[in-house]
Design an enzyme around this catalytic site. Structure first.
Site, mmCIF file in Angstrom:
data_model
loop_
_atom_site.group_PDB
_atom_site.id
_atom_site.type_symbol
_atom_site.label_atom_id
_atom_site.label_comp_id
_atom_site.label_asym_id
_atom_site.label_seq_id
_atom_site.Cartn_x
_atom_site.Cartn_y
_atom_site.Cartn_z
ATOM 1 C CD GLU A 100 -2.521 -1.067 2.750
ATOM 2 O OE1 GLU A 100 -2.339 -0.128 3.537
ATOM 3 O OE2 GLU A 100 -3.304 -1.993 2.961
ATOM 4 C CB CYS A 119 2.374 7.237 3.621
ATOM 5 S SG CYS A 119 2.556 5.914 4.796
ATOM 6 C CB CYS A 126 5.577 -5.919 9.093
ATOM 7 S SG CYS A 126 6.782 -5.297 10.304
ATOM 8 C CB CYS A 130 2.802 -3.966 16.293
ATOM 9 S SG CYS A 130 4.537 -3.511 16.155
ATOM 10 C CB CYS A 133 0.165 -2.902 13.191
ATOM 11 S SG CYS A 133 0.730 -2.719 11.497
ATOM 12 C CB CYS A 359 -0.030 0.623 8.961
ATOM 13 S SG CYS A 359 1.309 -0.442 8.702
HETATM 14 N N1 SAH Z 1 7.255 -0.466 10.806
HETATM 15 C C1 SAH Z 1 7.505 0.924 10.953
HETATM 16 C C2 SAH Z 1 6.892 1.785 9.866
HETATM 17 C C3 SAH Z 1 5.533 1.406 9.371
HETATM 18 S S1 SAH Z 1 4.198 1.563 10.534
HETATM 19 C C4 SAH Z 1 7.045 1.404 12.327
HETATM 20 O O1 SAH Z 1 6.346 0.652 13.002
HETATM 21 O O2 SAH Z 1 7.415 2.510 12.693
HETATM 22 C C5 SAH Z 1 3.975 3.339 10.565
HETATM 23 C C6 SAH Z 1 3.254 3.834 11.791
HETATM 24 O O3 SAH Z 1 1.871 3.469 11.767
HETATM 25 C C7 SAH Z 1 3.854 3.310 13.078
HETATM 26 O O4 SAH Z 1 4.080 4.337 14.007
HETATM 27 C C8 SAH Z 1 2.749 2.359 13.521
HETATM 28 O O5 SAH Z 1 2.824 2.123 14.864
HETATM 29 C C9 SAH Z 1 1.506 3.079 13.067
HETATM 30 N N2 SAH Z 1 0.300 2.256 13.078
HETATM 31 C C10 SAH Z 1 0.187 0.941 12.782
HETATM 32 N N3 SAH Z 1 -1.078 0.519 12.913
HETATM 33 C C11 SAH Z 1 -1.800 1.591 13.298
HETATM 34 C C12 SAH Z 1 -3.183 1.782 13.622
HETATM 35 N N4 SAH Z 1 -4.058 0.786 13.535
HETATM 36 N N5 SAH Z 1 -3.581 3.025 14.004
HETATM 37 C C13 SAH Z 1 -2.688 4.055 14.061
HETATM 38 N N6 SAH Z 1 -1.381 3.930 13.759
HETATM 39 C C14 SAH Z 1 -0.936 2.696 13.397
HETATM 40 FE FE1 SF4 Z 2 5.492 -3.776 11.478
HETATM 41 FE FE2 SF4 Z 2 3.099 -2.650 11.806
HETATM 42 FE FE3 SF4 Z 2 4.719 -2.960 13.903
HETATM 43 FE FE4 SF4 Z 2 5.328 -1.135 11.989
HETATM 44 S S1 SF4 Z 2 3.557 -1.106 13.375
HETATM 45 S S2 SF4 Z 2 6.708 -2.635 12.962
HETATM 46 S S3 SF4 Z 2 4.541 -2.216 10.159
HETATM 47 S S4 SF4 Z 2 3.808 -4.632 12.683
#
Ligand code: SAH
Ligand code: SF4
Length: 387
Positions: A100, A119, A126, A130, A133, A359
């Protein structure tokens, strides 16, 4: 390096080094300036194939078409919101993997130049996992190549509906686009290819996007932060913190078990001290999970006294998630604790909520669905979503 592989996909023009292109052209008896001309043509926003680079001889264009891929993206499905100011694409790559990218436009007010933030993804899926996410939940697919990363930016650069190319042609190129690695994937788990993509984006013969307009966001890969200090000291760093104590962060960002807060914050301070640049600390606010005023006080201790800035982002809940975003009043109270401790804090808007812009979300929604036929032919399907 003028020989091309006998099997497998052709090299993508967006990642072919200028020197290799020059050697390839020279082997065909072309003059030295031809490489610059081809690269300039490839990056003109209205050019959508080698055949359209009209100042290059037709025979060379046909040869380019046989030897290189103009793009690595097979098709894109685009959703628009905010009257086109926010748009999200799911791109399908040559092997069927999908990633995306998101476009956010900020119109210039009172004569100021418009700003555009794009973005982009660094991996399909990944491995960090997390739990809040959507990308993390889907697991790891594979690393993206430098060309696959750059082509997400070129997708929007060439988008006739967005007409971004006009800004790029008229403005200072270096400031036209802001690029954030906040799409799918952990960029510092794919450092070599991400760094190469940054250098390609910087290249004045290509898009010429200044390093200061590029931000890498990481969940906390400490050796990757140290490589940024050495190799890309002008690129901005964002650290996804999301918790201010190790027990909670082990749960929200599992990578914390490998590089716990103390080690991670030391790397952030090192980056700020060595580069003179402010580090963003990203904090997704999850209702009842990490948003207590006690967490705010702990976060203030971690962030105070060095060049950092906290961004508070209410969670964009993923489908089926047991969590929701912190209500606005509690977000303000949390920000108040940080500011009282002298820590700069910004509450981020949640643009694109209605198009699943967080994300990995749109990808999850389209998983298993055939992309529309127009998209599969390399065209694009568009849907406008009312706010
Ligand atoms: N993996 C990297 C970059 C991609 S994620 C990282 O984690 O920093 C980019 C951002 O989107 C991160 O700060 C992540 O925590 C946030 N993010 C992921 N899922 C989200 C959600 N459901 N709501 C808000 N922010 C989210
Ligand atoms: Fe990976 Fe999503 Fe965690 Fe970023 S927030 S490190 S994309 S699992």
């Amino acid at each position: 390096m003028t020989d091309l592989p006998l099997a497998g996909p052709l090299p993508a023009i967006s990642e072919v080094p200028a020197s290799s292109l020059a050697a390839w052209l020279e082997a065909r008896g072309e003059p030295a300036y031809r490489a610059t001309q081809v690269l300039a043509g490839v990056h003109r926003p209205e050019v959508t194939g080698f055949g359209a680079i009209s100042d290059v001889p037709a025979g060379v264009r046909a040869d380019l078409d046989r030897s290189f891929r103009f793009g690595t993206i097979r098709g894109s499905h685009v959703l628009e919101a905010d009257g086109g100011l926010t748009a999200k694409a799911v791109h399908e790559l040559a092997d069927g993997q999908r990633v995306e990218s998101v476009l956010m436009r900020y119109p210039g007010r009172r004569g100021a130049a418009p700003r555009t933030t794009i973005c982009i993804s660094s991996q399909a899926g990944c491995a960090v996992n997390c739990p809040f996410c959507a990308t993390g939940q889907a697991g790891f697919g594979r690393h993206l190549s430098p060309g696959e990363i750059v082509d997400q930016v070129l997708h929007w650069h060439r988008d006739p509906w967005q007409a971004l190319g006009a800004d790029w042609r008229s403005g200072s190129r270096s400031g036209t686009y802001n690029i954030v690695f906040m799409g799918m994937g952990e960029p510092l788990n794919n450092t070599d290819r991400v760094f190469e993509a940054v250098r390609l984006l910087n290249d004045p013969e290509r898009l010429g996007i200044g390093a200061r307009h590029i931000t890498v966001s990481t969940s906390g890969v400490v050796p990757g932060i140290d490589r940024m200090i050495e190799e890309l000291p002008q690129v901005n760093l964002a650290i996804s913190l999301h918790a201010a104590d190790d027990v909670l962060r082990n749960e929200l960002v599992p990578l914390n078990r490998k590089w716990p807060l103390e080690v991670l914050m030391a790397a952030g301070r090192r980056f700020a001290a060595r580069t003179g640049r402010r580090v963003s600390l990203e904090y997704v606010m999850i209702d009842g999970m990490n948003d207590s005023l006690e967490q705010a006080e702990r976060l203030a201790v971690l962030a105070a006294g060095w060049r950092s800035h906290v961004n508070l982002i209410p969670l964009n809940p993923t489908p089926g998630s047991r969590w929701s975003g912190t209500p606005p009043a509690r977000v303000s109270a949390f920000a108040g604790v940080l500011r009282a401790a002298g820590v700069p804090a910004t509450v981020r808007d949640t643009r694109g909520r209605e198009i699943e812009a967080a994300c990995g979300q749109l990808h999850a929604q389209l998983a298993g669905r055939e992309l529309p036929a127009a998209t599969r032919r390399g065209g694009r399907a568009r849907e406008a979503v009312a706010p």
